[in-house]
Enzyme design. Structure first.
Site, PDB file in Angstrom:
ATOM      1  N   LYS A   1      40.699  39.162  15.950  1.00 32.38           N
ATOM      2  CA  LYS A   1      41.947  39.293  16.693  1.00 32.38           C
ATOM      3  C   LYS A   1      42.537  40.666  16.396  1.00 32.38           C
ATOM      4  O   LYS A   1      42.481  41.136  15.249  1.00 32.38           O
ATOM      5  CB  LYS A   1      42.903  38.185  16.249  1.00 32.38           C
TER       6      LYS A   1
ATOM      7  N   SER B   1      48.488  32.438  20.039  1.00 38.30           N
ATOM      8  CA  SER B   1      48.328  33.839  20.388  1.00 38.30           C
ATOM      9  C   SER B   1      46.909  34.370  20.201  1.00 38.30           C
ATOM     10  O   SER B   1      46.601  35.487  20.606  1.00 38.30           O
ATOM     11  CB  SER B   1      49.286  34.690  19.567  1.00 38.30           C
TER      12      SER B   1
ATOM     13  N   SER C   1      48.881  29.148  16.804  1.00 36.57           N
ATOM     14  CA  SER C   1      48.161  30.266  17.408  1.00 36.57           C
ATOM     15  C   SER C   1      46.648  30.261  17.210  1.00 36.57           C
ATOM     16  O   SER C   1      45.945  31.057  17.818  1.00 36.57           O
ATOM     17  CB  SER C   1      48.731  31.598  16.904  1.00 36.57           C
TER      18      SER C   1
END
Length: 534
Positions: A115, A196, A220
């Site tokens: 990420k 996210s 997330s």
């Protein structure tokens, strides 16, 4: 005796041969009609390396070409913000080591995406999806990146995300960032990937990597995992270091592995654990962390367990209720007891958590910007706010109200903050999860991770229906989600969560559920993507 091989020369030779061969191979040949490594797991990949069926360079090139074909041509999933320009050179080095009989660890040659809020000290930027951090090159690897490299993993790129891990403003759309645009759900393109850790989940689901590392503050990891039909592990806070990760909350943040199988996620989890002097939370994992969680992949892990079915979401989505009832029936058939639990903690916990996040967001971001040194693109939350106001894209779809509120908060060293934090922890842990588990003699809780993905809406923002992430997220306790079925072509997951450091027990309980869900539905299911690649 064997002649000693010059690794540098061999690396150059392997890379040269690969580039030469690949000039005669089209992208579509590598991704269509069948991607050779589709649905591969780590064990199968390692067997292939050991048998000489393929090389690390061949595998990495194939994944890079798949990313290129899916994200840079055709429908654009927008799952990957950037690829590692050094990936092929690193792959050749890993091949050379295998030729010499050296294997770094259980993830040798495994393609991984991080990420894009996880630092790497290489040619890639780390941006949290924000245009304010364009050109930002951290001064060192995050602890997680370091541990992955030590285990032999090859970081092939950075995944898109909800900008600032979806803690910036109102009416945000999960998976949108100023740097990467809107990530799309690979099952139905106009559906949202949740976030996210959006790109991380989509990339795993779409076989653009074997493992991805996401981060979670509240939902997330587990929400995008359920929305994209994969496994996500949100560990106990402190099991994995957060140093070198762009923060929201010192109290709730944690990285975690995202994979297509529980076994792959367990392998990745084990290689990333350890005590990091740069993250004081990891000190609590002394004597509790493992470097190998695979012994807990047990066939009879549900037998004799008492599991609390957290029913707070019941009645909100009858199709999800039906899947959960089937899951509960199956769990009982495996020798476990299921006890319905309608409440875990006081409603006040959520508002306390929000206050904690606001206090810690400003403090954490300012410390992170300072870690970038004199060349940091922005040096404070105040500068970030001003950048967003002047940028043509950042505030186009939603505001930065959370940044503004965080900027107004006092110090994390204040008495006021300490009182809020202590009250939250007491209500969610001692008087919440710990109390309910003790009173009911529970081994874990289970709940639907979420509902089917909603349609992406950049005007009105996200449309959550069900979420069960808060108890584990706010307490800092572990949570694992696996697919439990499909609703109208969209995946839905089931979560197991429990006490701190209970990852081994959760893994042994949830592995059977993952197997019961049979094979993950082949990707791509989207006609638009399938047509593009055929």
């Amino acid at each position: 005796s064997l002649m000693k091989i010059n690794i540098t020369a061999l690396t150059a030779l392997i890379l040269g041969i690969l580039i030469s061969c690949n000039q005669n191979t089209s992208k579509k040949d590598l991704v269509s009609p069948v991607f050779r490594y589709e649905e591969y797991n780590i064990e199968r990949l390692q067997q292939g390396y050991a048998n000489g069926d393929f090389t690390v360079t061949e595998v990495v090139q194939a994944y890079l070409d798949r990313i290129d074909a899916i994200d840079d041509a055709g429908p654009m999933l927008n799952a990957v913000i950037q690829v590692n320009p050094d990936a092929m050179a690193i792959a050749a080095q890993l091949d050379a080591e295998l030729i010499e009989g050296k294997k770094r660890g259980p993830m040798h040659g495994v393609p991984v995406l991080l990420k894009d809020n996880i630092d790497t000290h290489d040619a890639m930027e780390t941006t949290a999806g924000s245009r304010a951090l364009r050109g930002s090159h951290p001064l060192q690897d995050s602890y997680i990146a370091m541990k992955l490299r030590e285990a032999g993993a090859i970081i092939i790129g950075k995944a898109n995300l909800s900008e600032w891990a979806n803690f910036r403003g109102n009416l945000s759309s999960s998976g949108w960032s100023g740097m990467g645009g809107q990530t799309k759900n690979p099952y139905i393109l106009d559906r949202n990937p949740c976030g996210s850790s959006s790109g991380s989940a989509v990339a795993v689901s779409a076989n653009m990597c074997m493992i991805a590392i996401g981060t979670e503050t509240n939902g997330s990891i587990v929400c995008p995992a359920t929305a994209n039909g994969i496994v996500g592990i949100k560990p106990t806070v402190g099991l994995l270091s957060r140093s070198g990760i762009i923060p929201i909350s010192f109290t709730q943040d944690t990285p975690g592995p995202m994979a297509r199988s529980v076994s792959d996620a367990a392998i990745a989890l084990g290689v990333m654990t350890g005590i990091d002097p740069s993250d004081s939370k990891t000190a609590a994992s002394e004597g509790k962390y493992l470097t190998d969680y695979t012994p807990y992949l047990k066939e009879d892990g549900l037998k004799g367990k008492r599991i609390g079915w957290y029913t707070s979401a019941r009645g909100q989505h009858f199709k999800v209720d039906t899947l959960m009832q089937k899951a509960a029936d199956y769990i009982r058939s495996q020798g476990a007891e299921v006890i319905e639990i309608d409440n875990i903690y006081s409603r006040e916990v959520s508002s306390l958590s929000f206050e904690v996040l606001l206090y810690e967001f400003r403090d954490g971001l300012n410390k992170y910007f300072a870690s970038l040194g004199e060349d940091a693109p922005v040096k404070s939350v105040e500068e970030l706010i001003e950048f967003n106001r002047s940028d043509s894209i950042e505030l186009r779809y939603y505001d930065q109200e959370l940044l503004l509120e965080a900027q107004k908060k006092g110090s994390v060293g204040s008495k006021e903050f300490a009182e809020i934090l202590n009250k939250m922890n007491r209500l969610v842990r001692e008087e919440g999860i710990d109390r309910v588990m003790a009173e009911n003699n529970l081994d874990a809780f289970m709940a639907p991770t979420g509902s089917p993905a909603w349609k992406t809406d950049l005007i009105n923002g996200d449309a959550f229906v069900i979420s069960s992430s808060s108890p584990a997220a706010i307490s800092g306790y572990p949570n694992i989600t696996v697919p439990m079925g499909f609703i109208d072509g969209l995946p839905v997951g089931i979560s197991f969560f429990g006490k701190a450091w209970s990852e081994p027990q959760l893994i042994e309980m949830i592995i059977k559920l993952r197997q019961e869900a049979k094979e993950r539905k082949d990707w791509p299911k989207s006609d638009a993507i399938r047509d593009e690649l055929s």
